[in-house]
Write an enzyme that holds these catalytic residues in place. Sequence first.
Site, mmCIF file in Angstrom:
data_model
loop_
_atom_site.group_PDB
_atom_site.id
_atom_site.type_symbol
_atom_site.label_atom_id
_atom_site.label_comp_id
_atom_site.label_asym_id
_atom_site.label_seq_id
_atom_site.Cartn_x
_atom_site.Cartn_y
_atom_site.Cartn_z
ATOM 1 N N ARG A 46 -5.132 115.150 -15.806
ATOM 2 C CA ARG A 46 -4.334 114.026 -15.685
ATOM 3 C C ARG A 46 -4.667 112.896 -16.090
ATOM 4 N NH1 ARG A 46 -3.050 112.068 -11.082
ATOM 5 N NH2 ARG A 46 -2.979 113.733 -9.887
ATOM 6 N N TYR A 98 17.874 102.667 -28.013
ATOM 7 C CA TYR A 98 18.024 104.013 -27.952
ATOM 8 C C TYR A 98 18.621 104.502 -26.523
ATOM 9 C CZ TYR A 98 16.781 108.831 -27.140
ATOM 10 O OH TYR A 98 16.875 110.384 -26.889
ATOM 11 N N ASP A 170 10.205 99.590 -29.234
ATOM 12 C CA ASP A 170 10.289 100.654 -29.660
ATOM 13 C C ASP A 170 10.149 100.829 -31.143
ATOM 14 O OD1 ASP A 170 11.311 103.488 -30.426
ATOM 15 O OD2 ASP A 170 12.318 103.742 -28.492
HETATM 16 C C1 LIG Z 1 14.204 109.940 -29.744
HETATM 17 C C2 LIG Z 1 13.852 108.758 -29.383
HETATM 18 C C3 LIG Z 1 13.448 108.200 -28.096
HETATM 19 C C4 LIG Z 1 13.350 109.017 -27.058
HETATM 20 O O1 LIG Z 1 12.105 109.929 -27.309
HETATM 21 P P1 LIG Z 1 12.046 111.578 -26.483
HETATM 22 O O2 LIG Z 1 10.927 111.890 -27.235
HETATM 23 O O3 LIG Z 1 13.047 112.170 -27.090
HETATM 24 O O4 LIG Z 1 11.872 111.486 -25.252
HETATM 25 C C5 LIG Z 1 13.241 106.903 -27.891
HETATM 26 N N1 LIG Z 1 13.680 105.850 -28.893
HETATM 27 C C6 LIG Z 1 14.049 106.236 -29.958
HETATM 28 C C7 LIG Z 1 14.285 105.287 -31.086
HETATM 29 C C8 LIG Z 1 14.149 107.663 -30.293
HETATM 30 O O5 LIG Z 1 14.707 107.829 -31.570
#
Ligand SMILES: *Cc1c(COP(=O)(O)O)cnc(C)c1O
Length: 380
Positions: A46, A98, A170
Amino acid sequence: MKLDTRLLHAGRDRDPYTGASSVPIYQCSTFAQRDPEKFGPYDYARSDNPTREALEMAIADLEGGNRGLAFASGMAATSTVLLLFQPGDHLICAEDVYGGTYRVLTTLFRQWKLEVTFVDAADLEKVRRAIRPDTRAIFVETPSNPLLKITDLAGIAALAREHKLLAITDNTFMTPVTQRPLELGFDIVVHSATKFISGHSDVIAGLAAVRGEELGRRLKRLQNCFGAILGPQDSWLTLRGLKTLGARFAAQQATTARMAAWLCGRPEVSRVYYPGLPDHPGHEVHFRQASGAGAVVSFELAGGGDAAKALLRRVELMLMAVSLGGVESILSYPATMSHAAMPRPERLARGITDGLVRLSVGLEAFEDLTADLERGFSKT
Ligand SMILES: *Cc1c(COP(=O)(O)O)cnc(C)c1O
């Protein structure tokens, strides 16, 4: 070295013990120690696993950060980053982040007394006005989903620095191939590596890259503490995806640019959203901070919801699905997929109409994709 080279050789590009051309999948939970008072570099998986570590080194290098971390999903990466804050702290978040990020902030972290103000982050003045004495961070995403609105990353980073806030973004839609927010002054970048980075619609994975040693250590402690780590098999798949990311993303972007232009000329399409189009309102800002327009294009059908649903039912080559960033093209319907949880009036007010569809362009030939859409547009 150039990014194209680093995609293959950043971090640990081969097995240090055998020279194997790919980092082995260290499928183990624990590591035998020689000295009960002085442990080796690995003790429990972990905390650290050599396969995951190779991926973490790679994303740190590619994003230009001090530390990279790999998580069980994009949401695990985002949620672990949010654990940096305490009850009573206030965050500013882009209103079109998101859906999962919106959900975790408005349910779980609200319960945890983290306060959030959602603002239109494309407007820096609105972000500035939302800053309060207890604000700790600004969280943005650019281009946004599904309307591909653009946020000025350097502008947000400057605001954050001025007010001593963390700047978090993000970067899933761009990947480090075209946009590197840490180089523009951001502190933390998160990714859903499920999308372009893995790229083959076969793994759920999340990544974070952090600027600053101390912040990196804090996030590493949270990763170990909370435990939402990426397993060795999925770390290996994600590393494998990274090796072809440059080539895939270049090809997918090129097809998407042609697709956006083609869609603009179609009578069935009333509006096209793509930052590569010169008349996109964020075009200029986007190309100050990114080297490409990405491989997602959204468009609105002139025939509204009925035409959109007919298109989604008729396409044969494209997958009608949630998700994006795979080698196969994926057509999705924000009204019932990514934005299903949003009340209809609010969704419409944000421009996410019933006629809107989102296309993630894969590696298929352009002509086959347009033929598929033409089939979907036809009245028969
Ligand atoms: C899909 C997505 C997420 C979430 O990711 P997961 O791997 O599904 O948990 C976060 N941000 C954006 C922009 C995404 O397209």
